[in-house]
Motif scaffolding. Structure first.
Motif, PDB file in Angstrom:
ATOM      1  N   ARG A 171      68.774  74.188  35.274  1.00  0.00           N
ATOM      2  CA  ARG A 171      69.521  73.261  34.273  1.00  0.00           C
ATOM      3  C   ARG A 171      70.496  73.861  33.652  1.00  0.00           C
ATOM      4  O   ARG A 171      71.424  72.967  33.363  1.00  0.00           O
ATOM      5  N   PHE A 172      70.646  74.928  33.161  1.00  0.00           N
ATOM      6  CA  PHE A 172      71.745  75.490  32.692  1.00  0.00           C
ATOM      7  C   PHE A 172      72.985  75.483  33.486  1.00  0.00           C
ATOM      8  O   PHE A 172      74.170  75.170  33.377  1.00  0.00           O
ATOM      9  N   ALA A 173      72.780  75.754  34.945  1.00  0.00           N
ATOM     10  CA  ALA A 173      73.786  75.781  35.714  1.00  0.00           C
ATOM     11  C   ALA A 173      74.411  74.396  35.977  1.00  0.00           C
ATOM     12  O   ALA A 173      75.622  74.181  36.111  1.00  0.00           O
ATOM     13  N   MET A 174      73.421  73.316  36.042  1.00  0.00           N
ATOM     14  CA  MET A 174      73.806  72.041  36.175  1.00  0.00           C
ATOM     15  C   MET A 174      74.774  71.573  34.852  1.00  0.00           C
ATOM     16  O   MET A 174      75.755  70.977  34.808  1.00  0.00           O
ATOM     17  N   LEU A 175      74.261  71.975  33.850  1.00  0.00           N
ATOM     18  CA  LEU A 175      74.994  71.526  32.248  1.00  0.00           C
ATOM     19  C   LEU A 175      76.357  72.233  32.348  1.00  0.00           C
ATOM     20  O   LEU A 175      77.278  71.630  31.906  1.00  0.00           O
ATOM     21  N   LEU A 176      76.418  73.563  32.963  1.00  0.00           N
ATOM     22  CA  LEU A 176      77.538  74.193  32.810  1.00  0.00           C
ATOM     23  C   LEU A 176      78.758  73.551  33.846  1.00  0.00           C
ATOM     24  O   LEU A 176      79.624  73.416  33.517  1.00  0.00           O
ATOM     25  N   VAL A 177      78.093  73.082  34.958  1.00  0.00           N
ATOM     26  CA  VAL A 177      79.033  72.260  35.904  1.00  0.00           C
ATOM     27  C   VAL A 177      79.528  71.012  35.297  1.00  0.00           C
ATOM     28  O   VAL A 177      80.771  70.523  35.100  1.00  0.00           O
ATOM     29  N   ILE A 178      78.587  70.167  34.660  1.00  0.00           N
ATOM     30  CA  ILE A 178      78.979  68.956  34.055  1.00  0.00           C
ATOM     31  C   ILE A 178      79.874  69.236  32.840  1.00  0.00           C
ATOM     32  O   ILE A 178      80.942  68.497  32.676  1.00  0.00           O
ATOM     33  N   ASN A 179      79.682  70.079  32.011  1.00  0.00           N
ATOM     34  CA  ASN A 179      80.583  70.301  30.983  1.00  0.00           C
ATOM     35  C   ASN A 179      81.783  70.989  31.559  1.00  0.00           C
ATOM     36  O   ASN A 179      82.923  70.331  30.959  1.00  0.00           O
ATOM     37  N   SER A 180      82.055  71.443  32.568  1.00  0.00           N
ATOM     38  CA  SER A 180      83.417  71.947  33.006  1.00  0.00           C
ATOM     39  C   SER A 180      84.071  71.022  33.445  1.00  0.00           C
ATOM     40  O   SER A 180      85.267  70.369  33.342  1.00  0.00           O
ATOM     41  N   VAL A 181      83.475  69.683  34.270  1.00  0.00           N
ATOM     42  CA  VAL A 181      84.076  68.671  34.568  1.00  0.00           C
ATOM     43  C   VAL A 181      84.315  67.748  33.490  1.00  0.00           C
ATOM     44  O   VAL A 181      85.615  67.086  33.607  1.00  0.00           O
ATOM     45  N   LEU A 182      83.755  67.720  32.505  1.00  0.00           N
ATOM     46  CA  LEU A 182      84.304  66.585  31.352  1.00  0.00           C
ATOM     47  C   LEU A 182      85.326  67.369  30.553  1.00  0.00           C
ATOM     48  O   LEU A 182      86.227  66.668  30.131  1.00  0.00           O
ATOM     49  N   ARG A 183      85.502  68.674  30.748  1.00  0.00           N
ATOM     50  CA  ARG A 183      86.379  69.400  29.903  1.00  0.00           C
ATOM     51  C   ARG A 183      87.706  69.083  30.553  1.00  0.00           C
ATOM     52  O   ARG A 183      88.950  68.989  30.232  1.00  0.00           O
ATOM     53  N   LYS A 184      87.761  68.969  32.159  1.00  0.00           N
ATOM     54  CA  LYS A 184      88.773  68.818  32.765  1.00  0.00           C
ATOM     55  C   LYS A 184      89.474  67.379  32.847  1.00  0.00           C
ATOM     56  O   LYS A 184      90.616  67.033  33.245  1.00  0.00           O
TER      57      LYS A 184
ATOM     58  N   ILE B 107      79.656  76.346  25.845  1.00  0.00           N
ATOM     59  CA  ILE B 107      78.996  77.133  27.179  1.00  0.00           C
ATOM     60  C   ILE B 107      78.157  78.257  26.241  1.00  0.00           C
ATOM     61  O   ILE B 107      76.851  78.618  26.762  1.00  0.00           O
ATOM     62  N   ARG B 108      78.807  78.870  25.603  1.00  0.00           N
ATOM     63  CA  ARG B 108      78.062  80.057  24.901  1.00  0.00           C
ATOM     64  C   ARG B 108      76.823  79.530  24.204  1.00  0.00           C
ATOM     65  O   ARG B 108      75.590  80.073  24.177  1.00  0.00           O
ATOM     66  N   VAL B 109      76.893  78.523  23.787  1.00  0.00           N
ATOM     67  CA  VAL B 109      75.575  78.050  22.932  1.00  0.00           C
ATOM     68  C   VAL B 109      74.424  77.411  23.743  1.00  0.00           C
ATOM     69  O   VAL B 109      73.231  77.704  23.959  1.00  0.00           O
TER      70      VAL B 109
END
Length: 303
Positions: free
Chosen positions: A289-302, A252-254
């Protein structure tokens, strides 16, 4: 001169290799050992550590022992890639500098062949290699055009696929184009492996430290070209890049730093070329785009 010819110490160009590490693990040692292996020019290696909390430095120290060609500089906090890359420059002696990511593996003749390339192309201020993924495919950033706001829109919307023969809709990623057989000018190369002529760097300036991570290479490419220097892509030099090895712990930081860097890059170089409404549209698109990737990343981590 063939690749097997060893340059004498009186004529060999001195190369300074700069590697910025942040939790690179065992890859850092593999990277440094690849640079130490049978290189045919005189060189020095500076490893700048951005306050890693893994065992990468301990492993490296064990591997290199008292080899005086390797110097390790430790930051007390993570200074970012650009600032850490600039830190050892006053201590370097090379007429050429190789800025190399710690998750890259180079071949024994890499420094020699880069030196030969820039020696025969005095108009070139920087050169990059054919950067490959672990599976052998060409990495997307290996050769590229300038990622202007318009080209970024083309890439995000895949307009190059709808209009493949229209130069107006050409993406800045060039991996689908035919591979050249010799060194060719390129708007951009991979920031993971940048071989730089000191004379050019002294004219252009060092990396912009306002970028923390990502886009400082794009900024540098623009400034080199604005100063009249050519950037070369050298397909006969190959580098393995195990991409993202140092950033997996903080995705996320990256992503944040990458998108913040893109906004700075666009505003710095394209502010005068686009109307204000389009500039703000691009900035909104970047953060969307950042917000969308943030959501996708959060879903994948769960999962």
């Amino acid at each position: 001169m063939s690749d097997t010819t060893v340059l004498s110490s009186t004529t060999a160009p001195f190369v300074s290799v700069i590697i910025v590490n942040y939790n690179g693990g065992d890859l850092l040692t593999r990277c440094v050992l690849s640079a130490l292996s049978s290189q045919q020019v005189e060189f020095e290696i500076f490893v700048v550590d951005n306050a890693s909390d893994d065992t990468s430095l301990a492993t490296l120290r064990t591997a290199v022992g008292t080899d005086k060609r390797v110097q390790i500089l430790q930051n007390t906090q993570n200074e970012g890639f650009a600032k850490a890359s600039n830190r050892p420059l006053p201590q370097t002696h090379g007429q050429y500098l190789l800025f190399l990511n710690p998750d890259c593996i180079i071949q024994p003749n890499t420094l020699h062949r880069f030196c030969q390339t820039l020696d025969t192309h005095p108009e070139a201020g920087m050169a990059g290699a054919l950067v490959r993924n672990p599976d052998g495919t060409e990495q997307a950033g290996s050769r590229r055009g300038t990622p202007s706001p318009w080209r970024s829109v083309v890439r995000v919307l895949h307009l190059d696929k709808f209009f493949p023969n229209n130069p107006r809709f050409k993406s800045f990623v060039l991996t689908q184009e035919a591979m050249p057989t010799t060194a060719v000018p390129m708007e951009g190369i991979s920031g993971a492996c940048m071989f730089v002529r000191r004379q050019a760097m002294e004219q252009v300036g060092t990396m912009d430290e306002a970028y923390f991570l990502h886009c400082e290479d794009l900024d540098w490419f623009m400034r080199f070209r604005q100063a009249g220097w050519i950037i070369l892509f050298v397909p006969t030099i190959e580098v393995l890049h195990i991409k993202g090895a140092c950033s997996r712990r903080h995705p996320i930081r990256v992503l944040w730093y990458k998108h913040r860097g893109m906004v700075r890059y666009y505003r710095k170089f394209f502010r005068q070329q686009y109307p204000i409404w389009l500039q703000w549209g691009v900035i909104i698109a970047v953060w969307t785009r950042f917000a969308m990737l943030l959501v996708i990343n959060s879903v994948l981590r769960k999962q």
